[in-house]
Enzyme design. Structure first.
Site, PDB file in Angstrom:
ATOM      1  N   GLY A 128      33.919  44.767  47.764  1.00  0.00           N
ATOM      2  CA  GLY A 128      33.952  46.192  48.431  1.00  0.00           C
ATOM      3  C   GLY A 128      34.980  47.137  47.594  1.00  0.00           C
ATOM      4  O   GLY A 128      34.964  47.230  46.460  1.00  0.00           O
TER       5      GLY A 128
ATOM      6  N   ASP B  94      42.115  32.564  42.247  1.00  0.00           N
ATOM      7  CA  ASP B  94      41.426  33.726  41.618  1.00  0.00           C
ATOM      8  C   ASP B  94      42.779  34.539  41.064  1.00  0.00           C
ATOM      9  O   ASP B  94      42.838  35.772  41.068  1.00  0.00           O
ATOM     10  CB  ASP B  94      40.840  34.735  42.617  1.00  0.00           C
ATOM     11  CG  ASP B  94      40.252  36.009  41.888  1.00  0.00           C
ATOM     12  OD1 ASP B  94      39.720  35.809  40.458  1.00  0.00           O
ATOM     13  OD2 ASP B  94      39.546  36.845  42.261  1.00  0.00           O
TER      14      ASP B  94
ATOM     15  N   VAL C  34      38.667  49.647  47.671  1.00  0.00           N
ATOM     16  CA  VAL C  34      40.102  49.799  48.064  1.00  0.00           C
ATOM     17  C   VAL C  34      40.549  51.167  48.108  1.00  0.00           C
ATOM     18  O   VAL C  34      40.527  51.816  46.893  1.00  0.00           O
ATOM     19  CB  VAL C  34      41.155  48.835  47.782  1.00  0.00           C
ATOM     20  CG1 VAL C  34      42.626  48.987  48.303  1.00  0.00           C
ATOM     21  CG2 VAL C  34      40.816  47.355  47.570  1.00  0.00           C
TER      22      VAL C  34
END
Length: 309
Positions: free
Chosen positions: A17, A130, A19
């Site tokens: 998405g 990650d 930020v």
């Protein structure tokens, strides 16, 4: 609910998405708002998202704090975080442009904090998967682990999804599509990040998994049946042939690092995941002698730092 936030600027974007930094009109704080591409249509769906689930459980000064979750009509989900000044990746780029290097003292301080966060995370049933400089956020000299969207529970049954961290920081077992991952993948990533902090460039840069494995072999030497038989079998399963390299002394690649630092990086960059130290073990390594441990007095009290003797 989102009306109380005044968007300031976009600070990141990815497959998850976007930020933004924003001003909270009610509290007067600057926060980070992460708008997820994933839709959630119920409270249960929101609470079961791995990032939300993990961050509600993992309360630690070296893990970014999730302040609240906002779901609006249509299933759009916003995660409201504390706002940090920037990422380790941005700090590294700035120093590279200025032709500066991190001192060993700075590397020790930053990495110790990350391992503190990882020890808490791994000890509470999660591993990140990650870790990369982009997902380590800085404010002044405080560093925090962020973006747990790829995190997994340690007791979850395999197989795991193939995608984990940026290729340069992927552990060999992940590059070879092992169906089983565990917290050792985070330890490999930290070995690569520590080396990068010392030399000012990624240690295992490559455009594909094969190139990265080639780079790894050229640095630490090719794996053998005696030091990683499982890896040899994984390579056979995907018809990959390891190049034959003896490796090089890590100290020659990290000329500005102390013996203790080189020893730690070498142990983190072990082919066999079982041979990599845990985050809790790393915190006791001689490289971190004299560092301040973080202790948590109470769930309801602020975090405090104290020198544990």
């Amino acid at each position: 609910m989102m009306e109380k936030f005044q968007i300031l600027r976009r600070i990141g974007q990815g497959s998850y998405g976007v930020v933004w930094s924003a001003f909270d009109k009610q509290t007067g704080e600057v926060v980070a708002i992460k708008k997820l591409n994933t839709k959630c249509y119920s409270k249960e769906e929101c609470e079961n998202l791995i990032e939300v689930k993990a961050l509600f459980k993992l309360k630690h000064p070296n893990i970014v704090r999730l302040k609240e979750v906002v779901s609006i009509k249509g299933g759009t989900l916003f995660l409201i975080f504390e706002c940090m000044e920037g990422s380790l990746f941005q700090r590294m780029n700035m120093m590279f442009r200025m032709q500066m290097r991190f001192s060993e003292s700075e590397i020790r301080n930053l990495c110790f904090q990350v391992f503190e966060g990882l020890a808490h995370m791994h000890g509470n049933g999660y591993f990140h998967r990650d870790l990369k400089p982009d997902n380590l956020l800085l404010s002044k000299n405080v560093i925090k682990i962020a973006d747990l969207g790829q995190a997994r529970e340690t007791n979850r049954k395999p197989p795991y999804t193939d995608y984990v961290t940026t290729r340069w920081y992927r552990s060999p077992e992940v590059l070879l599509h092992s169906p089983v991952h565990d917290p050792a993948v985070d330890m490999w990533a930290m070995g690569a990040i520590m080396a990068e902090l010392f030399i000012g460039r990624p240690l295992f840069a490559g455009d594909c998994a094969g190139q990265v494995l080639y780079k790894i072999c050229s640095v630490i030497g090719s794996p053998t049946e005696s030091n990683w038989s499982d890896g040899i079998q994984l390579a056979r399963n995907m018809n990959f042939q390891f190049p034959c390299f003896p490796g090089v002394p890590l100290a020659t690649l990290l000329p500005n690092a102390s013996n203790e630092a080189v020893c730690l990086v070498a142990s983190l960059l072990s082919w066999n995941p079982c041979m990599r130290p845990t985050a809790a073990e790393v915190l006791k390594h001689p490289f971190f002698d004299g560092c301040c441990h973080v202790i948590h007095v109470s769930q309801d009290l602020p975090w405090k730092r104290a020198l544990l003797k």
